[in-house]
Design a protein around this motif. Structure first.
Motif, PDB file in Angstrom:
ATOM      1  N   GLU A   1      -1.536   5.987   7.618  1.00 53.65           N
ATOM      2  CA  GLU A   1      -1.947   5.287   6.394  1.00 53.65           C
ATOM      3  C   GLU A   1      -1.379   3.883   6.387  1.00 53.65           C
ATOM      4  O   GLU A   1      -0.161   3.694   6.429  1.00 53.65           O
TER       5      GLU A   1
ATOM      6  N   GLU B   1       0.200  13.054   9.047  1.00 53.99           N
ATOM      7  CA  GLU B   1      -0.093  11.847   8.267  1.00 53.99           C
ATOM      8  C   GLU B   1       1.214  11.105   8.122  1.00 53.99           C
ATOM      9  O   GLU B   1       2.257  11.713   7.836  1.00 53.99           O
TER      10      GLU B   1
ATOM     11  N   HIS C   1       7.197   5.051   3.224  1.00 57.79           N
ATOM     12  CA  HIS C   1       6.221   5.175   2.142  1.00 57.79           C
ATOM     13  C   HIS C   1       6.443   4.203   0.989  1.00 57.79           C
ATOM     14  O   HIS C   1       5.508   3.548   0.517  1.00 57.79           O
TER      15      HIS C   1
ATOM     16  N   LYS D   1      -0.138   1.373   4.469  1.00 60.95           N
ATOM     17  CA  LYS D   1       0.380   1.424   3.087  1.00 60.95           C
ATOM     18  C   LYS D   1       0.670  -0.005   2.619  1.00 60.95           C
ATOM     19  O   LYS D   1       1.621  -0.636   3.066  1.00 60.95           O
TER      20      LYS D   1
ATOM     21  N   HIS E   1       1.826  16.225   6.006  1.00 58.92           N
ATOM     22  CA  HIS E   1       1.939  15.019   5.181  1.00 58.92           C
ATOM     23  C   HIS E   1       3.313  14.368   5.329  1.00 58.92           C
ATOM     24  O   HIS E   1       4.320  15.002   5.013  1.00 58.92           O
TER      25      HIS E   1
ATOM     26  N   ASP F   1       2.944   6.997   6.897  1.00 60.75           N
ATOM     27  CA  ASP F   1       2.696   5.707   6.247  1.00 60.75           C
ATOM     28  C   ASP F   1       3.347   4.603   7.076  1.00 60.75           C
ATOM     29  O   ASP F   1       4.504   4.737   7.495  1.00 60.75           O
TER      30      ASP F   1
END
Ligand code: G3P
Ligand code: MG
Length: 246
Positions: free
Chosen positions: A116, A41, A56, A118, A14, A43
């Motif tokens: 992701e 993972e 993030h 974001k 993560h 962002d």
């Protein structure tokens, strides 16, 4: 819709290996690779000048030596920022990673990414998708890329841009609500990414038995997490996936 092309592992780091290195940096991805984790993972957002970067928060304060908003930063200013010293002296001088630099590293290390999209408050999902999605598709093969978002407009625009087949998309949820299948079908997603603490067995089985991939974020306690593997969860996104290794 399931996506056979996607080679998803059980363990995903993560924001990179964020337990041991500053989150969302090149160092965090190298750290994940060093312990044998094959996917991360991350962002992605845009700087004010439209450059996609791995970050993030809407703000700079928590993870850098600067204050202010990401949306007010251009690339020249981003390059002067220290995104590692807040985590530890060993990481002082670590830069904010551009998406371009991150994709080059992932490619060099043969790693996969769950990127992701974001979309923080007030930011434009379409601009983000237009900058990020073609870059990811050009850099990594379909087996090693999965784009996810809480933001349905971002997912829909990614699908429009990528076409019907070439891109694996994941729907991010907190709890898996009754509308999970409608959200997946609307963008031809192949996966549902749920908060592990809010996941219920019946709903998890519904997702996996329908042929969708089910991922959980952000779990750091393998014993507490364990029953979920039997509910059909395929991958766990963890700040420290080494805890889940045998
Ligand atoms: O992609 C799963 C997880 O990263 C979603 O929450 O806030 O850590 O980006 P957050
Ligand atoms: Mg995330």
């Amino acid at each position: 819709m399931p996506d056979a092309a996607l080679a998803l592992p059980r363990l995903i780091a993560h924001r990179g290996l964020s337990a041991r290195a500053p989150e969302n940096t090149l160092a965090a991805v190298r750290a994940a690779h060093a312990v044998g984790v094959t996917w991360v993972e991350l962002d992605v957002q845009l700087l004010g000048d439209g450059t996609p970067v791995i970050w993030h928060d809407a703000g700079l304060r928590r993870c850098s030596d600067r204050r202010g908003r990401l949306a007010d930063l251009d690339l020249a200013a981003a390059r002067r920022l220290d995104a590692g010293g807040w985590f530890g002296e060993a990481f002082r001088g670590e830069p904010m990673a551009t998406l371009e630099a991150m994709l080059a590293l992932l490619d060099a290390l043969d790693m996969g990414v769950n990127l992701e999209l974001k979309v923080n408050r007030g930011r434009d999902p379409r601009a983000l998708v237009e900058a990020a999605v073609p870059a990811v598709m050009a850099a990594l093969p379909p087996s090693r890329r999965l784009l996810s978002s809480f933001n349905d407009a971002a997912l829909a625009h990614a699908r429009t841009l990528a076409g019907p087949e070439a891109l694996s998309l994941g729907v991010l949820v907190e709890g898996v609500g009754r509308d999970w299948r409608r959200r997946c079908e609307a963008v031809t997603a192949c996966s549902v990414h749920a908060d592990w603490k809010r996941l219920k067995a019946a709903r998890a089985r519904e997702v996996s038995e329908a042929g969708y991939r089910l991922l959980c974020y952000t779990a750091n306690d393998p014993a507490a997490f364990a029953p979920r593997w039997e509910w059909g969860v395929e991958a766990v996104i963890s700040d420290d996936p080494t805890r889940f290794m045998p």
